[in-house]
Design a protein around this motif. Sequence first.
Motif, mmCIF file in Angstrom:
data_model
loop_
_atom_site.group_PDB
_atom_site.id
_atom_site.type_symbol
_atom_site.label_atom_id
_atom_site.label_comp_id
_atom_site.label_asym_id
_atom_site.label_seq_id
_atom_site.Cartn_x
_atom_site.Cartn_y
_atom_site.Cartn_z
ATOM 1 N N PHE A 290 0.777 -1.233 0.000
ATOM 2 C CA PHE A 290 0.000 0.000 0.000
ATOM 3 C C PHE A 290 0.806 1.279 0.000
ATOM 4 N N TYR A 291 0.190 2.308 -0.547
ATOM 5 C CA TYR A 291 0.792 3.638 -0.573
ATOM 6 C C TYR A 291 0.261 4.414 0.634
ATOM 7 N N TYR A 292 1.009 4.366 1.727
ATOM 8 C CA TYR A 292 0.593 5.079 2.928
ATOM 9 C C TYR A 292 1.143 6.494 2.925
ATOM 10 N N VAL A 293 0.384 7.408 3.501
ATOM 11 C CA VAL A 293 0.865 8.772 3.710
ATOM 12 C C VAL A 293 0.591 9.130 5.164
ATOM 13 N N MET A 294 1.133 10.250 5.595
ATOM 14 C CA MET A 294 0.945 10.661 6.979
ATOM 15 C C MET A 294 -0.192 11.678 7.051
ATOM 16 N N GLY A 321 -2.908 3.636 10.091
ATOM 17 C CA GLY A 321 -2.299 4.314 8.964
ATOM 18 C C GLY A 321 -3.343 4.866 8.013
ATOM 19 N N MET A 322 -2.842 5.618 7.048
ATOM 20 C CA MET A 322 -3.709 6.241 6.045
ATOM 21 C C MET A 322 -3.126 5.933 4.679
ATOM 22 N N ALA A 323 -3.887 5.199 3.862
ATOM 23 C CA ALA A 323 -3.397 4.824 2.546
ATOM 24 C C ALA A 323 -4.146 5.617 1.481
ATOM 25 N N ILE A 324 -3.472 5.865 0.361
ATOM 26 C CA ILE A 324 -4.143 6.449 -0.803
ATOM 27 C C ILE A 324 -4.426 5.308 -1.750
ATOM 28 N N ASP A 325 -5.657 5.180 -2.178
ATOM 29 C CA ASP A 325 -6.004 4.066 -3.035
ATOM 30 C C ASP A 325 -6.906 4.531 -4.174
ATOM 31 N N ALA A 326 -6.494 4.239 -5.387
ATOM 32 C CA ALA A 326 -7.318 4.612 -6.539
ATOM 33 C C ALA A 326 -8.418 3.604 -6.771
ATOM 34 N N TRP A 400 -28.875 14.202 3.373
ATOM 35 C CA TRP A 400 -27.509 14.365 2.890
ATOM 36 C C TRP A 400 -26.634 13.404 3.662
ATOM 37 N N CYS A 401 -25.761 12.710 2.921
ATOM 38 C CA CYS A 401 -24.965 11.670 3.565
ATOM 39 C C CYS A 401 -23.486 11.865 3.243
ATOM 40 N N LEU A 402 -22.643 11.537 4.226
ATOM 41 C CA LEU A 402 -21.200 11.551 3.999
ATOM 42 C C LEU A 402 -20.851 10.343 3.135
ATOM 43 N N THR A 403 -20.064 10.555 2.112
ATOM 44 C CA THR A 403 -19.661 9.418 1.276
ATOM 45 C C THR A 403 -18.394 8.802 1.878
ATOM 46 N N MET A 404 -18.525 8.441 3.132
ATOM 47 C CA MET A 404 -17.367 7.886 3.842
ATOM 48 C C MET A 404 -17.831 6.728 4.693
ATOM 49 N N ALA A 405 -16.920 5.843 4.994
ATOM 50 C CA ALA A 405 -17.283 4.680 5.791
ATOM 51 C C ALA A 405 -16.311 4.529 6.955
ATOM 52 N N VAL A 413 -8.401 5.180 4.561
ATOM 53 C CA VAL A 413 -8.077 5.158 3.136
ATOM 54 C C VAL A 413 -8.642 6.400 2.475
ATOM 55 N N LEU A 414 -7.831 7.080 1.691
ATOM 56 C CA LEU A 414 -8.346 8.166 0.864
ATOM 57 C C LEU A 414 -8.834 7.536 -0.433
ATOM 58 N N GLY A 415 -10.152 7.498 -0.617
ATOM 59 C CA GLY A 415 -10.727 6.822 -1.779
ATOM 60 C C GLY A 415 -10.707 7.699 -3.020
ATOM 61 N N ASN A 416 -11.097 7.121 -4.150
ATOM 62 C CA ASN A 416 -10.969 7.866 -5.413
ATOM 63 C C ASN A 416 -12.001 8.978 -5.581
#
Length: 440
Positions: A290-294, A321-326, A400-405, A413-416
């Motif tokens: 995974f591509y993790y960032v801080m 951790g926090m990953a960036i994922d496409a 209205w809903c957050l598009t987050m889980a 995870v930072l989603g696309n």
Amino acid sequence: MKSQLHSYSSIPAVLVSLLFTLSFIALPCSSSIVTLQQSPPVSGLRIALQHIDSGKSLTKFERIRHALKREKQRRETLKAMLLAGTQISSQVHPTITGLEYVMQVGIGTPPVRYNAVINTGADLIWTQCKPCLNCMKQSTLLFDSEKSSSFSNLSCSSPFCDALQLSLCAIDICTYTYVYNKDTYTRGTMATETFTFGENAKVSDLAFGCGQDNHFFEEDGFGGVMGMGRGMMSLVSQLNVSKFSYCLPSIADDTKSISTLFLGSVPNFSLDSATTKTTYLVKNKIYPSFYYVMLCGISVGDARLDIDEDKFAVNDDGNGGMAIDASTTNTVLEEEAFHRVANEFASQMNATVDDTSSDGYVACFNLHSSVVVPKLVFHFENADIELDNYMINDPRSGKWCLTMAISGDGTSVLGNMQQRNMLVVYDLEKEMVSFVPKRC
Ligand SMILES: *[C@@H]1O[C@H](CO)[C@@H](O)[C@H](O)[C@H]1NC(C)=O
Ligand SMILES: *[C@@H]1O[C@H](CO)[C@@H](O)[C@H](O)[C@H]1NC(C)=O
Ligand SMILES: *[C@@H]1O[C@H](CO)[C@@H](O)[C@H](O)[C@H]1NC(C)=O
């Protein structure tokens, strides 16, 4: 182009040893960063990506709901697996198995086309092969190695065979089992082939899995997976590209436009230091793909939330951790951080959090008519990114809903959805990721 691509195909021995000495690089959130320099242009590949829902007539809301459903199913699979105490292969991350973008590749000589889903959270490149014990429905022909003049079985002495945790040797043929999670895996023999990208950009001797027993998500007729992770088996590692990048269009254009994946050079990549944000990639020795960032913090409106930085750090067990994922659609947050974000939105919008929504949303709001939705900023190390597409209206309930889980295992995870209208550049040499605002 052709000859240059061929030169990519030798496997860097240095990479192999590097991979086994992965360690944490914990950087303080306050450190400064050097601005990314534009390197001299090198030739690279430009690959068209299609959204998995392209060609279907779905509204923006339906597409997001689709993605949430897909990802919810996968999180549930994970839960079932954890309850059963199943051992997970450490080559892939158990949480993140979103699959959103598809690329067309040709395999063999002459090339046979198939659609491969991009997976930035795993490394293995594989396709379904004849003879097949168990194959998913595939919209194109199964790969038949006997009809290809460039096919070779991979020897057991190959470093790629070594790198697979569950590999076995049978008469010097490397057989593998690659486990995504309890119900999803591919099993077969490792081989090398010539792959064709775009019209005729050929790369020879790419190591891949010839899957003969495949249990995967049988959704859209794709014939395999293109691993884009950080490990040595992935496409980016095998090509030894120093950079790769993608530009995803706004959600409204998902089913119409083609997104682009660049391997190698980044065309028209002019870095404007005023708008480009750059942060470091972080390594996780347990889940190295995974591509993790801080992530240092989160702001809603002008309020910086009181979340301990440790909530976003990689733990010793590899979780967190926090990953960036496409390949994941919706951003996933560690549970406490998620609740703080939802509560802060509710408080600033004078609304209450309604978590009973039927569509898999975990935080929705009944809004009064004239409320202003506050902005949402993720403070990555040295890069404050104002997110987009984080709130969506459910036309059925009017909420209205957050598009987050909420993350199942603490990994965010930072989603696309939150990586639209920007060029996301992964500099693998400098171990940095840059966000360049751009119409895609
Ligand atoms: C991989 O790329 C790096 C830098 O781009 C270069 O120094 C190295 O020689 C390359 N390795 C191979 C095997 O091509
Ligand atoms: C690869 O291995 C299989 C199984 O042993 C064999 O039938 C096939 O002929 C081999 N292919 C090549 C090109 O050596
Ligand atoms: C918040 O909503 C309540 C009704 O739910 C209303 O009485 C109150 O005036 C609102 N406050 C603000 C600041 O909008």
